[in-house]
Design an enzyme around this catalytic site. Structure first.
Site, short mmCIF file in Angstrom:
data_model
loop_
_atom_site.label_atom_id
_atom_site.label_comp_id
_atom_site.label_asym_id
_atom_site.label_seq_id
_atom_site.Cartn_x
_atom_site.Cartn_y
_atom_site.Cartn_z
N ASP A 134 0.79 -1.23 0.00
CA ASP A 134 0.00 0.00 0.00
C ASP A 134 0.83 1.28 0.00
O ASP A 134 0.65 2.14 -0.87
CB ASP A 134 -0.97 0.00 1.18
CG ASP A 134 -1.94 1.17 1.14
OD1 ASP A 134 -2.38 1.53 0.04
OD2 ASP A 134 -2.27 1.72 2.20
N CYS A 188 -16.32 -5.86 -16.82
CA CYS A 188 -17.62 -5.64 -16.20
C CYS A 188 -18.74 -5.67 -17.24
O CYS A 188 -19.92 -5.66 -16.87
CB CYS A 188 -17.63 -4.30 -15.48
SG CYS A 188 -16.48 -4.20 -14.09
N CYS A 191 -22.44 -3.87 -17.17
CA CYS A 191 -22.80 -3.54 -15.79
C CYS A 191 -22.22 -2.18 -15.39
O CYS A 191 -21.04 -1.92 -15.58
CB CYS A 191 -22.29 -4.62 -14.84
SG CYS A 191 -22.71 -4.32 -13.10
N CYS A 194 -22.00 0.06 -9.95
CA CYS A 194 -21.15 0.80 -9.00
C CYS A 194 -21.05 2.28 -9.36
O CYS A 194 -21.07 3.14 -8.48
CB CYS A 194 -19.76 0.17 -8.93
SG CYS A 194 -18.82 0.21 -10.48
N CYS A 198 -22.53 5.20 -6.77
CA CYS A 198 -21.53 5.96 -6.01
C CYS A 198 -22.18 7.22 -5.45
O CYS A 198 -22.74 8.03 -6.21
CB CYS A 198 -20.35 6.33 -6.91
SG CYS A 198 -19.10 7.35 -6.06
N CYS A 214 -14.26 11.07 -3.67
CA CYS A 214 -14.51 9.76 -3.09
C CYS A 214 -14.70 9.85 -1.58
O CYS A 214 -13.87 10.41 -0.87
CB CYS A 214 -13.35 8.82 -3.43
SG CYS A 214 -13.48 7.18 -2.68
N CYS A 240 -15.49 3.84 2.58
CA CYS A 240 -16.81 3.65 1.98
C CYS A 240 -16.79 2.34 1.20
O CYS A 240 -15.86 2.09 0.43
CB CYS A 240 -17.14 4.81 1.05
SG CYS A 240 -18.73 4.64 0.18
#
Length: 377
Positions: A134, A188, A191, A194, A198, A214, A240
């Site tokens: 990360d 995806c 689709c 998301c 959002c 975000c 989130c």
């Protein structure tokens, strides 16, 4: 040692130490990702939490000059919280995002990567290794994509056939030429759930994210939250999960590990209890969570906003104490704002009286802002 045989040994060992998925790729530059990254910065989508220059983020050998391969790992994490306490009137609760459940995932992944590195060096002592989780300069998701662990969904997450999007990612640069895996060819398709769901329209639709919009990023900022986002974060204290929760590829997936211990009362804490907690108690109670890496200030601000979201009248006395006594202007101001949002015109006398006492201009602005939709001072 035969490259294919060594690779299989690494794979087999990885599965014994809690690594759910493992993939291999070469250590050449990420040319296509570099172009996307430049565009990402130009458009102002960056969060500011990113580490390294564009070159460092896309050229692995800048991190380990001898690198020949990159090993990408994925560890699934749970998304169901058994025995979760209910949020009800008089006892409203907030929520930490699922990526912050259990021990800090940086610690969890480093343990696995360290064990994997030790195994590799036992087999081949001359091999050089460098692990990242990360906070390293490489993009965990891009490394995972090129390593065949999944494809990039419209929500920006790596979607793995077995783990969905619910996984922690890390990687290891190694000076051994492991045979690379093929990239996963999937998408995806039509689709768009998301993107449509959002809360702030942060998803661009092509796998890119405008971090500045975000909620996951916004909950980690330390200053006043912009007005247009306060009604959007609900009871989120950190992160989130909306774009993961609605993803059809996540249906039926809930991965667990023995070292990911779920603590319902901590992961879904009572909101007012967070407002006057000491630094020591906060660290002792929540310090092991990845979601508190920015300290208690953002968490407390988000808790105050959540109470305003619920219009929790029983929290007003606590909010008044915070507004009057907390030395941090942002927390004071947000508390005054919340009082106005909860009580509306009923807060007029209190706000008018306190307005004469407070001296910070931003605090006073927040005092007026909280009740301005119902009345004017």
């Amino acid at each position: 040692m035969d490259r294919h045989e060594f690779k299989q040994k690494v794979i087999d060992f990885a599965h014994t130490i809690g690594i759910d998925e493992i993939g291999f790729t070469h250590a050449e530059p990420f040319y296509e990702f570099k172009e996307k990254l430049i565009d990402y910065y130009k458009k102002g989508y960056a969060s500011g939490f990113e580490t390294g220059t564009v070159e460092e983020r896309t050229e692995p050998k800048r991190s380990l000059e001898s690198a020949e391969s990159i090993i990408s790992i994925a560890v699934g994490y749970p998304n169901k919280l058994p025995d979760a306490p209910k949020s009800r009137r008089g006892e409203r609760r907030g929520m930490f995002a699922r990526s912050s459940w259990g021990v800090d995932y940086h610690t969890l992944l480093r343990r696995r990567l360290t064990a994997l590195e030790d195994f590799i060096k036992e087999q081949a002592p001359e091999v050089e290794c460098k692990s990242m989780v990360d906070t390293g300069v490489l993009s965990d998701r891009e490394v995972a994509r090129r390593s065949g662990l999944g494809f990039t969904g419209k929500n920006g997450f790596i979607i793995n056939p077995n783990l969905g999007t619910w996984s922690y990612l890390g990687e290891m640069l190694v000076s051994f030429p492991f045979p690379p895996d093929e990239e996963l060819i999937d998408s995806c398709g039509d689709c768009n759930i998301c993107v449509d769901r959002c809360p702030t329209g942060a998803l661009i639709g092509d796998g890119q994210l405008n971090s500045q919009k975000c909620i996951s990023f916004l909950t980690q900022t330390k200053g006043y939250l912009k007005d247009e986002y306060r009604s959007k974060i609900g009871n989120r204290l950190y992160g989130c999960d909306t774009c993961q929760q609605v993803c059809p590829r996540n249906k039926g997936i809930n991965t667990t590990h023995d070292d990911i211990v779920l603590e319902p009362e901590i992961l879904k804490p009572e909101l007012t209890g967070l407002l006057e907690i000491s630094n020591k108690e906060f660290k002792e109670t929540y310090g092991h969570l990845a979601g508190v890496w920015r300290g208690k200030k953002p968490i407390q601000r988000n808790a105050i906003i959540a109470l305003a979201h619920f219009k929790e009248i029983s929290a007003v006395d606590t909010l008044k104490r915070v507004a009057e006594n907390d030395p941090r202007p942002m927390i004071k101001g947000t508390a005054y704002w919340a009082i106005g949002r909860i009580l509306g015109s009923g807060a007029l006398d209190y706000i008018n009286e306190r307005f004469k006492i407070e001296t910070d201009s931003e605090v006073k602005e927040e005092m007026l802002k909280g009740i301005q939709e119902q009345t004017e001072i």
